[in-house]
Design an enzyme around this catalytic site. Sequence first.
Site, PDB file in Angstrom:
ATOM      1  N   GLU A   1     104.477  31.222  39.488  1.00  0.00           N
ATOM      2  CA  GLU A   1     105.407  32.149  38.894  1.00  0.00           C
ATOM      3  C   GLU A   1     105.273  33.467  39.628  1.00  0.00           C
ATOM      4  O   GLU A   1     104.141  33.888  39.916  1.00  0.00           O
ATOM      5  CB  GLU A   1     104.989  32.371  37.433  1.00  0.00           C
ATOM      6  CG  GLU A   1     106.076  32.104  36.452  1.00  0.00           C
ATOM      7  CD  GLU A   1     105.546  32.196  35.026  1.00  0.00           C
ATOM      8  OE1 GLU A   1     106.347  32.386  34.134  1.00  0.00           O
ATOM      9  OE2 GLU A   1     104.332  32.079  34.829  1.00  0.00           O
TER      10      GLU A   1
ATOM     11  N   CYS B   1     109.370  16.359  19.759  1.00  0.00           N
ATOM     12  CA  CYS B   1     109.491  15.083  20.476  1.00  0.00           C
ATOM     13  C   CYS B   1     108.169  14.318  20.456  1.00  0.00           C
ATOM     14  O   CYS B   1     108.095  13.173  20.912  1.00  0.00           O
ATOM     15  CB  CYS B   1     109.935  15.299  21.917  1.00  0.00           C
ATOM     16  SG  CYS B   1     108.664  15.938  23.000  1.00  0.00           S
TER      17      CYS B   1
ATOM     18  N   ASP C   1      99.806  28.030  36.545  1.00  0.00           N
ATOM     19  CA  ASP C   1     100.160  29.044  35.553  1.00  0.00           C
ATOM     20  C   ASP C   1      99.036  30.065  35.493  1.00  0.00           C
ATOM     21  O   ASP C   1      97.860  29.709  35.391  1.00  0.00           O
ATOM     22  CB  ASP C   1     100.347  28.397  34.172  1.00  0.00           C
ATOM     23  CG  ASP C   1     100.763  29.431  33.130  1.00  0.00           C
ATOM     24  OD1 ASP C   1     101.680  30.220  33.427  1.00  0.00           O
ATOM     25  OD2 ASP C   1     100.159  29.454  32.043  1.00  0.00           O
TER      26      ASP C   1
ATOM     27  N   CYS D   1     105.669  19.981  20.144  1.00  0.00           N
ATOM     28  CA  CYS D   1     107.113  19.776  20.136  1.00  0.00           C
ATOM     29  C   CYS D   1     107.491  18.660  19.161  1.00  0.00           C
ATOM     30  O   CYS D   1     106.710  17.742  18.898  1.00  0.00           O
ATOM     31  CB  CYS D   1     107.586  19.425  21.543  1.00  0.00           C
ATOM     32  SG  CYS D   1     109.366  19.212  21.666  1.00  0.00           S
TER      33      CYS D   1
ATOM     34  N   ASP E   1      99.063  26.591  28.325  1.00  0.00           N
ATOM     35  CA  ASP E   1      99.079  26.901  29.757  1.00  0.00           C
ATOM     36  C   ASP E   1      99.358  25.650  30.606  1.00  0.00           C
ATOM     37  O   ASP E   1     100.027  25.727  31.636  1.00  0.00           O
ATOM     38  CB  ASP E   1      97.741  27.512  30.197  1.00  0.00           C
ATOM     39  CG  ASP E   1      97.502  28.863  29.534  1.00  0.00           C
ATOM     40  OD1 ASP E   1      98.501  29.526  29.169  1.00  0.00           O
ATOM     41  OD2 ASP E   1      96.328  29.248  29.375  1.00  0.00           O
TER      42      ASP E   1
HETATM   43 ZN   LIG Z   1     109.578  18.040  23.519  1.00  0.00          ZN
END
Ligand SMILES: [Zn+2]
Length: 368
Positions: free
Chosen positions: A269, A343, A185, A341, A350
């Site tokens: 990318e 989760c 990245d 997140c 990055d």
């Molecule tokens: Zn997640």
Amino acid sequence: MNKAIKYRLYPTKKQTEYFLKCFGCCRFVYNQALNWRMAAYKADRTSLNYNDTAFGLTALKRQFVWLKEADSIALQQALRNLDSAYDSFFKKNGGFPKFKSAKHSRKSYMTINQNGTVSVSDNAVKLPKVGTVKAKIHRKPLPDWKLKSATVSMDSDGKFYVSCLFEFDKLIYIVPTSGKAIGLDYKSDGLYMDSNGNVGSNHKYYRESYVKLAKEQRKLKNKTIGSNNYRKQQLKINRIHKHIANQRLDNLHKLSTKITNSYDVVCVESLNMRSLSNKGFGNGKATMDNGYGMFLNMLEYKLADRGKHFVKVDKWFPSTQLCSCCGCRMRLALNERIYKCSCGLTIDRDHNAAINIRNEGLRILQSA
Ligand SMILES: [Zn+2]
């Protein structure tokens, strides 16, 4: 597959003399053979070629003994060139062969590798008759590449080069698993963050050189434009610029070689450098200067040389928005450095992006 690599040569005085002699001999052989062929055609309409013993290299060498000092394969090649010039004339692809002038013809000769008569080492190229010539080997051929031929040439400002032609088998590559794949990245204030969480950055002396540059640039302001001192100071600044460029290049080569040697798949990318530097990263200078574009080019050709994969992920792929663990998506503000997140994943922004780039790259590769 074939690949030509051109190296800069640094011949000694004696070697320079030899090269110039070879250029001259090749030109002479070409012109003399053309002379003979034209005369023979005029006399009895016979067409000759370089295989005719009476007019070939042996005959030429018998009459012009000094030709023996030159590389005989190069001379043979000059005669072949004449043959192809005739060929294209007969096939109406070109005009009648012209004599080569000392002034305007290209100064070069080509020789063929016969069991190691031509070879490339760490800092030199070996050539028939002239021996080991110092060279800048910016790219090393791989062990399984076969050196076929070499063309020595001199450019208009007197620099010598050798273009080496290599032959190799195209590697058939199996798509590897993620263990041998890495995602990169882009980092505007460094170079990249990889999917293992490691940062690739510019040379550590890079900043120091910049401090020095700024200091010398300030000094320039106190000098009268056009004066001797001004000119001297300008030279000094140019040298620092050059030094910085070299440091950067060197570092980019080291990093890209290391990655290429360690991984089979490198995913990046595709970036538009210009738009990035204007994208409110607040660090346009660093973006334009850090050489990421150059770095990607190096990776691309180095991986290709080894039959490995360089995968570009679309620039619209939301690498920073996806959770690399559960795949859910959320927007991060530009200044948010941590991706958190629901989760349970908490990861550097990055680093998360680099993992997403790697996974997307592998997906592209496997579906291709
Ligand atoms: Zn997640």
